[in-house]
Write a protein that holds these residues in place. Structure first.
Motif, PDB file in Angstrom:
ATOM      1  N   VAL A  73      -9.417  -5.145  -4.246  1.00 19.01           N
ATOM      2  CA  VAL A  73      -9.507  -6.712  -4.100  1.00 19.01           C
ATOM      3  C   VAL A  73      -8.136  -7.155  -4.057  1.00 19.01           C
ATOM      4  O   VAL A  73      -7.784  -7.847  -3.230  1.00 19.01           O
ATOM      5  CB  VAL A  73     -10.583  -7.145  -4.974  1.00 19.01           C
ATOM      6  N   SER A  74      -7.393  -6.814  -5.308  1.00 12.60           N
ATOM      7  CA  SER A  74      -6.240  -7.433  -5.182  1.00 12.60           C
ATOM      8  C   SER A  74      -4.982  -6.933  -4.371  1.00 12.60           C
ATOM      9  O   SER A  74      -4.230  -7.558  -3.778  1.00 12.60           O
ATOM     10  CB  SER A  74      -5.605  -7.057  -6.790  1.00 12.60           C
ATOM     11  N   VAL A  75      -5.085  -5.572  -3.883  1.00  9.72           N
ATOM     12  CA  VAL A  75      -4.564  -4.870  -2.794  1.00  9.72           C
ATOM     13  C   VAL A  75      -4.562  -5.782  -1.534  1.00  9.72           C
ATOM     14  O   VAL A  75      -3.632  -6.134  -1.008  1.00  9.72           O
ATOM     15  CB  VAL A  75      -4.440  -3.586  -2.756  1.00  9.72           C
ATOM     16  N   LEU A  76      -5.748  -5.595  -1.281  1.00 12.28           N
ATOM     17  CA  LEU A  76      -6.245  -6.189   0.143  1.00 12.28           C
ATOM     18  C   LEU A  76      -5.893  -7.777  -0.009  1.00 12.28           C
ATOM     19  O   LEU A  76      -5.133  -8.339   1.165  1.00 12.28           O
ATOM     20  CB  LEU A  76      -7.763  -6.273   0.381  1.00 12.28           C
ATOM     21  N   ALA A  77      -5.827  -8.600  -0.975  1.00  7.90           N
ATOM     22  CA  ALA A  77      -5.455 -10.025  -1.046  1.00  7.90           C
ATOM     23  C   ALA A  77      -3.787 -10.169  -0.921  1.00  7.90           C
ATOM     24  O   ALA A  77      -3.504 -11.129  -0.426  1.00  7.90           O
ATOM     25  CB  ALA A  77      -6.146 -10.477  -2.442  1.00  7.90           C
ATOM     26  N   SER A  78      -3.274  -9.062  -1.251  1.00 13.19           N
ATOM     27  CA  SER A  78      -1.720  -9.051  -1.146  1.00 13.19           C
ATOM     28  C   SER A  78      -1.402  -8.188   0.110  1.00 13.19           C
ATOM     29  O   SER A  78       0.034  -7.816   0.167  1.00 13.19           O
ATOM     30  CB  SER A  78      -1.319  -8.276  -2.486  1.00 13.19           C
ATOM     31  N   ALA A  79      -2.193  -8.142   1.046  1.00 10.43           N
ATOM     32  CA  ALA A  79      -1.618  -7.133   2.230  1.00 10.43           C
ATOM     33  C   ALA A  79      -0.746  -8.039   3.265  1.00 10.43           C
ATOM     34  O   ALA A  79      -0.125  -7.332   4.119  1.00 10.43           O
ATOM     35  CB  ALA A  79      -2.998  -7.039   3.105  1.00 10.43           C
ATOM     36  N   GLY A  80      -0.248  -9.288   2.744  1.00  7.14           N
ATOM     37  CA  GLY A  80       0.625  -9.824   3.725  1.00  7.14           C
ATOM     38  C   GLY A  80       2.157  -9.377   3.042  1.00  7.14           C
ATOM     39  O   GLY A  80       3.091  -9.774   3.703  1.00  7.14           O
ATOM     40  N   HIS A  81       1.993  -9.094   1.937  1.00  7.04           N
ATOM     41  CA  HIS A  81       3.272  -8.719   1.273  1.00  7.04           C
ATOM     42  C   HIS A  81       3.915  -7.471   2.054  1.00  7.04           C
ATOM     43  O   HIS A  81       3.496  -6.508   2.289  1.00  7.04           O
ATOM     44  CB  HIS A  81       3.376  -8.301  -0.212  1.00  7.04           C
ATOM     45  N   GLU A  82       5.238  -7.651   2.160  1.00  5.86           N
ATOM     46  CA  GLU A  82       6.122  -6.553   3.037  1.00  5.86           C
ATOM     47  C   GLU A  82       5.961  -4.963   2.466  1.00  5.86           C
ATOM     48  O   GLU A  82       5.914  -4.208   3.315  1.00  5.86           O
ATOM     49  CB  GLU A  82       7.612  -7.188   3.035  1.00  5.86           C
ATOM     50  N   LEU A  83       5.774  -5.013   1.033  1.00  2.18           N
ATOM     51  CA  LEU A  83       5.797  -3.516   0.498  1.00  2.18           C
ATOM     52  C   LEU A  83       4.299  -3.044   0.613  1.00  2.18           C
ATOM     53  O   LEU A  83       3.790  -2.126   0.768  1.00  2.18           O
ATOM     54  CB  LEU A  83       5.932  -3.513  -0.928  1.00  2.18           C
ATOM     55  N   VAL A  84       3.385  -4.152   0.406  1.00  2.00           N
ATOM     56  CA  VAL A  84       1.754  -3.766   0.399  1.00  2.00           C
ATOM     57  C   VAL A  84       1.247  -3.551   1.913  1.00  2.00           C
ATOM     58  O   VAL A  84       0.444  -2.674   2.178  1.00  2.00           O
ATOM     59  CB  VAL A  84       1.177  -4.903  -0.295  1.00  2.00           C
ATOM     60  N   ALA A  85       1.487  -4.429   2.797  1.00  2.00           N
ATOM     61  CA  ALA A  85       1.115  -4.339   4.138  1.00  2.00           C
ATOM     62  C   ALA A  85       1.104  -2.860   4.702  1.00  2.00           C
ATOM     63  O   ALA A  85      -0.030  -2.573   5.335  1.00  2.00           O
ATOM     64  CB  ALA A  85       1.966  -5.244   4.931  1.00  2.00           C
ATOM     65  N   PRO A  86       2.051  -2.132   4.577  1.00  2.00           N
ATOM     66  CA  PRO A  86       1.770  -0.753   5.432  1.00  2.00           C
ATOM     67  C   PRO A  86       1.063   0.161   4.725  1.00  2.00           C
ATOM     68  O   PRO A  86       0.403   0.896   5.320  1.00  2.00           O
ATOM     69  CB  PRO A  86       3.459  -0.201   5.407  1.00  2.00           C
ATOM     70  N   VAL A  87       0.980  -0.030   3.422  1.00  2.00           N
ATOM     71  CA  VAL A  87       0.043   0.941   2.575  1.00  2.00           C
ATOM     72  C   VAL A  87      -1.370   0.417   2.700  1.00  2.00           C
ATOM     73  O   VAL A  87      -2.265   1.248   3.155  1.00  2.00           O
ATOM     74  CB  VAL A  87       0.622   1.023   1.093  1.00  2.00           C
TER      75      VAL A  87
END
Length: 170
Positions: A73-87
């Motif tokens: 849930v936290s990862v998907l909520a942060s999917a706009g972050h430049e490091l998180v988005a590609p993963v």
């Protein structure tokens, strides 16, 4: 880094011994998340020969501890972050492709397999969101209730499946 170090009872300097910077820590964490919660999960169900049973095993495995595991849930909520988005994108594409392949193995044509996979994955993500953000809201607190829900959900997803596989239950 300081709040995390304090929470773990260590120093900020010890983080920098293992990670060059905050970004390196985030990248390592995301890599571990991808391995444990995608690749290891897919590997854990891979030996089941029946794709419908594999689908149920997959949804059971990922749903079992949703309320106690807010990472996705936290990862998907942060999917706009430049490091998180590609993963996050790579993980969701991998999961989608895997679930589509299961529906195709069951016998659905590709376009229907994609629709069923989207429905299954979005239902799972929605369930996880509710379980993490509003614990206790979903009446699935016992294993029996969760199993009944998963049986019904997989049965709906497999409704009108071609061939001999019509149910995910043995």
């Amino acid at each position: 880094m300081e709040p995390l170090a304090a929470r773990l009872g260590t120093t900020k300097g010890s983080f920098y011994w293992h990670f060059a910077n905050r970004e390196a820590l985030i990248e390592a964490t995301l890599s571990l998340w991808e391995q444990r919660f995608t690749e290891a999960t897919i590997s854990a169900v891979a030996d089941e020969p029946d794709p419908a049973a594999r689908l149920r095993m997959l949804f059971t495995r990922v749903s079992r501890d949703a309320e106690h595991n807010p990472v996705a849930v936290s990862v998907l909520a942060s999917a706009g972050h430049e490091l998180v988005a590609p993963v996050a994108r790579r993980v969701m594409e991998r999961r989608m492709a895997y679930v589509v392949s299961l529906f195709e193995e069951v016998g659905f044509p590709p376009e229907v397999a994609v629709q069923r996979a989207i429905l299954g994955l979005t239902a799972h993500i929605g369930n996880n969101q509710l379980a993490v953000r509003l614990p206790g809201l979903l009446p699935l607190g016992t294993d029996d209730r969760l199993d009944g829900y998963l049986d019904a959900a997989v049965e709906l997803l497999l409704h009108d499946a071609p061939g001999p596989t019509r149910s995910a239950t043995p």
